[in-house]
Design a protein around this motif. Structure first.
Motif, mmCIF file in Angstrom:
data_model
loop_
_atom_site.group_PDB
_atom_site.id
_atom_site.type_symbol
_atom_site.label_atom_id
_atom_site.label_comp_id
_atom_site.label_asym_id
_atom_site.label_seq_id
_atom_site.Cartn_x
_atom_site.Cartn_y
_atom_site.Cartn_z
ATOM 1 N N ILE A 132 -6.810 69.677 -31.297
ATOM 2 C CA ILE A 132 -6.313 68.299 -31.398
ATOM 3 C C ILE A 132 -6.995 67.393 -30.374
ATOM 4 N N ALA A 133 -7.535 68.000 -29.306
ATOM 5 C CA ALA A 133 -8.182 67.193 -28.260
ATOM 6 C C ALA A 133 -9.498 66.578 -28.733
ATOM 7 N N PHE A 134 -9.976 67.011 -29.907
ATOM 8 C CA PHE A 134 -11.197 66.387 -30.443
ATOM 9 C C PHE A 134 -10.794 65.139 -31.194
ATOM 10 N N PRO A 135 -11.247 63.974 -30.729
ATOM 11 C CA PRO A 135 -10.759 62.749 -31.355
ATOM 12 C C PRO A 135 -11.349 62.473 -32.734
ATOM 13 N N GLY A 136 -10.490 61.865 -33.581
ATOM 14 C CA GLY A 136 -10.938 61.396 -34.895
ATOM 15 C C GLY A 136 -11.671 62.477 -35.665
ATOM 16 N N ILE A 137 -12.802 62.101 -36.226
ATOM 17 C CA ILE A 137 -13.512 63.061 -37.076
ATOM 18 C C ILE A 137 -14.547 63.855 -36.275
ATOM 19 N N LEU A 138 -14.452 63.774 -34.953
ATOM 20 C CA LEU A 138 -15.470 64.426 -34.118
ATOM 21 C C LEU A 138 -15.512 65.947 -34.324
ATOM 22 N N LEU A 139 -14.330 66.550 -34.538
ATOM 23 C CA LEU A 139 -14.282 67.997 -34.755
ATOM 24 C C LEU A 139 -15.028 68.349 -36.047
ATOM 25 N N VAL B 15 -6.810 72.619 -21.446
ATOM 26 C CA VAL B 15 -7.263 71.933 -22.660
ATOM 27 C C VAL B 15 -8.721 71.510 -22.499
ATOM 28 N N VAL B 19 -11.913 72.720 -24.607
ATOM 29 C CA VAL B 19 -12.857 71.818 -25.282
ATOM 30 C C VAL B 19 -14.290 72.271 -25.009
ATOM 31 N N GLY B 246 -8.276 57.824 -29.405
ATOM 32 C CA GLY B 246 -9.084 58.951 -29.875
ATOM 33 C C GLY B 246 -9.726 58.628 -31.207
ATOM 34 N N ALA B 247 -8.908 58.026 -32.093
ATOM 35 C CA ALA B 247 -9.451 57.646 -33.401
ATOM 36 C C ALA B 247 -10.546 56.597 -33.223
ATOM 37 N N GLY B 250 -13.632 58.453 -32.155
ATOM 38 C CA GLY B 250 -14.201 59.136 -33.315
ATOM 39 C C GLY B 250 -14.812 58.120 -34.268
ATOM 40 N N ALA B 288 -14.665 63.983 -26.085
ATOM 41 C CA ALA B 288 -13.396 64.721 -26.094
ATOM 42 C C ALA B 288 -12.719 64.660 -24.721
ATOM 43 N N PHE B 291 -11.054 61.407 -24.238
ATOM 44 C CA PHE B 291 -9.830 61.356 -25.045
ATOM 45 C C PHE B 291 -8.675 62.085 -24.339
ATOM 46 N N VAL B 292 -8.972 63.290 -23.815
ATOM 47 C CA VAL B 292 -7.929 64.061 -23.119
ATOM 48 C C VAL B 292 -7.425 63.260 -21.916
#
Lengths: 289, 312
Positions: A132-139, B15, B19, B246-247, B250, B288, B291-292
């Protein structure tokens, strides 16, 4: 015993209440109509398409929408835009549905295990927190980076992108029902853990999962289109909507319809499943309105 | 508060480590040999072996991860396999562009708060219906497509804004003009989400006894709305704003590609297409980690706003 005998009629009554609420919801009606139309377009694409979506007609390059024989115009290779859009619906729905099912399968299994077996909770949720720590569509982007650019890898990437949220929702729902009387009763009569998880707990936590799967379908279709738009998913000459917009960027001045039309298709499809998910949530849990 | 902050800080460490492990594993377990990629099709077996040795690729995976982490802690993100340039300096050049885009989009997102308040104060009115339906459209619109539509209408047809790129400095007429379309593109989804959330939160709070009391003692409606109702609605809204950041990060990947902005997101996508793994790794870890850390800050501000969280 009385609880068991009461359950079917209670759930039937609840089901008819939910259906009644859905029928009265304009959002549900609009969402369902749009979703049915997109699904029909996908299923009937070979019958509805005026031409082969891959056929290049160099005598009919960049024809504007409304040209006889090409209702939505043609692209830079003379391919019929309407035919490509209809076949694109097949790709988007297939990618969306497959990735959501895959994400559901893995995410729900992990969530059930984490919520039910206390010892597994911490390790599973730690991995989940990292995802979940990967933001948006980055994962999804990182996974495609590793696996390579293709539509199959997009399905895998979008599914992995959905796993942590499905796992978290399932775990939360399991924690809420784990101590319920019917779970203790099942344990008392000697039911195994697998049976309790699959037959007793899972049916009771389906509501949030159905709502979220519907909303996730919208997100998955959008994510897959985004990956293809970035050049990381479906590759030309595939009539995938995101890839079509990517190829149309060169013609923003001369043929803007090439970007607008597939975008409308993505937008309508995503809107349809968002409306369905929203109205399902409202119908299943009226307090959330 | 100090204990809570320390606990949250400690919880963020695994976390962050996770990552780095995941990013490292995703890219190192990928099919294909980076050494062959760098050497190119004409490289001899000896040349490939020497590249492998130089990049530590001949060592066990856990040693490679250890080296990666050690370098990372010391601010060394490795070297671009394609451009022979330090990843850190590549990111440093692009980070301000992405940060400016994310922050400006956040301002667009914040417009959702007054819109949500407006809808909540006139529930089921035409304004409410219109605002909520538009916000539903805003949540469903693909942001790369919105960007293209804005370019077609406002840059190509009307010529009000530049089609692509940033103009430096940002605090100039041209700079601000070049920021508007990308920020609207990136911020619209969040704005719609925040408007919906603020509306439902406000409706919830406006039905509470303390609001009735505030009105009963003759407080002006504006004070009731903004000092009493909105402040209590803000707790979940702030959480969503943090998650939405975060969004935004991304989404910046996509928006930067649409508007040809030289940012971290676009660098990541270009590097994936060029199979420049060191740069992908550096960009992903940077985004990432940011974001964290932002979520950590949101959690801490959440605890400041709602004392019950601190003692839970």
């Amino acid at each position: 015993m009385s609880t068991v005998s009461l359950r079917p009629s209670t759930s039937a009554r609840r089901g008819s209440k939910v259906l009644g609420r859905l029928r009265r919801s304009p959002h549900f009606m609009v969402g369902a109509t749009l979703a049915v139309l997109v699904t029909l377009a996908a299923l009937l694409a070979p019958l509805l398409s005026p031409a082969d979506p891959y056929y290049q007609d160099y005598a009919a390059v960049l024809k504007a929408p409304g040209t006889p024989g090409h209702l939505l115009g043609t692209d830079a290779f003379g391919r019929d835009q309407l035919s490509r859009m209809l076949f694109g619906a097949r790709i988007s729905l297939t990618v969306g549905i497959t990735s959501v099912l895959l994400g559901l399968l893995v995410g729900v299994s992990l969530g059930l295990l984490a919520g039910y077996f206390r010892r597994l909770d911490r390790p599973i949720m730690m991995v989940n927190d990292v995802l979940i720590a990967f933001p948006g569509i980055l994962l999804a982007i990182s996974i495609v980076a590793a696996l390579g650019t293709s539509l199959i890898n997009v399905i895998v990437a979008v599914a992995v992108f959905s796993v942590p949220t499905f796992a978290r929702i399932t775990r939360g729902a399991v924690l809420a029902v784990r101590e319920a009387d019917y779970v203790s009763s099942a344990l008392a009569v000697g039911a195994g853990h697998g049976r309790i998880l699959g037959r007793t707990i899972l049916p009771n936590i389906l509501s949030p999962l159905i709502v979220y799967a519907s909303l996730r379908l919208a997100t998955s279709i959008l994510t897959a289109a985004t990956l293809s738009f970035l050049g990381l998913g479906a590759q030309p000459p595939s009539p995938e909507w995101g890839a079509m917009i990517n190829q149309a960027r060169t013609y923003l001045y001369s043929a803007p319809y090439l970007s607008i039309e597939p975008g409308v298709a993505i937008f309508v499809t995503v809107l349809a499943f968002n409306l369905l998910g929203d109205s399902l949530r409202d119908a299943l849990d009226p307090r959330s309105q | 508060m100090l204990t809570y902050s320390l606990r949250r800080l400690l919880e963020a460490i695994p976390v962050l480590l996770g990552v780095t492990v995941l990013t490292f594993l995703i890219l190192h377990l990928a099919p294909g040999d980076p050494a062959e990629l760098i050497g190119g099709p004409t490289a001899t077996a000896q040349e490939i072996a020497s590249i492998r040795q130089r990049l530590n690729l001949d060592r066990p995976l856990y040693v490679q991860y250890g080296t990666f982490l050690w370098d990372l802690v010391h601010g060394d993100l490795g070297e671009s396999l394609q451009r022979r340039e330090s990843v850190r300096s590549m990111l440093a050049v692009r980070l301000p562009n992405t940060a400016v885009l994310a922050l400006t989009s956040m301002l667009v997102t914040l417009i959702g708060i007054p819109l949500g308040v407006m809808a909540a104060t006139r529930p089921n009115s035409l304004t409410d219906l219109a605002l909520m339906n538009v916000s539903l459209l805003g949540v469903s619109i693909p942001n790369f497509w919105l960007g293209i539509l804005l370019i077609i209408w406002f840059a190509v047809d009307l010529g009000w804004f530049p089609v692509a790129g940033y103009h430096h400095p940002f605090l100039s007429a041209d700079g601000l003009k070049s920021l508007i379309l990308p920020a609207v593109t990136l911020g619209t989804g969040g704005m719609a989400l925040v408007a919906r959330l603020t509306r439902s939160g406000m409706l919830d709070v406006l039905g509470q006894d303390y609001i009735r009391t505030a009105r009963a003692k003759g407080l002006p409606e504006r004070a009731v709305l903004f000092r009493h109702a909105l402040r209590n609605t803000m707790i979940p809204v702030i959480t969503v704003l943090g998650l939405n950041f975060g969004a935004l990060l991304g989404g910046a990947v996509v928006t930067e590609s649409v508007f040809a902005i030289n940012g971290v997101g676009r660098l990541a996508v270009d590097s994936i297409l060029a199979r420049d793994y060191a740069v992908v790794q550096g960009s992903v870890v940077l985004i990432a980690t940011t974001f964290v850390l932002v979520n950590l800050l949101v959690d801490l501000s959440y605890a400041l706003l709602n004392p019950t969280i601190r003692y839970a």
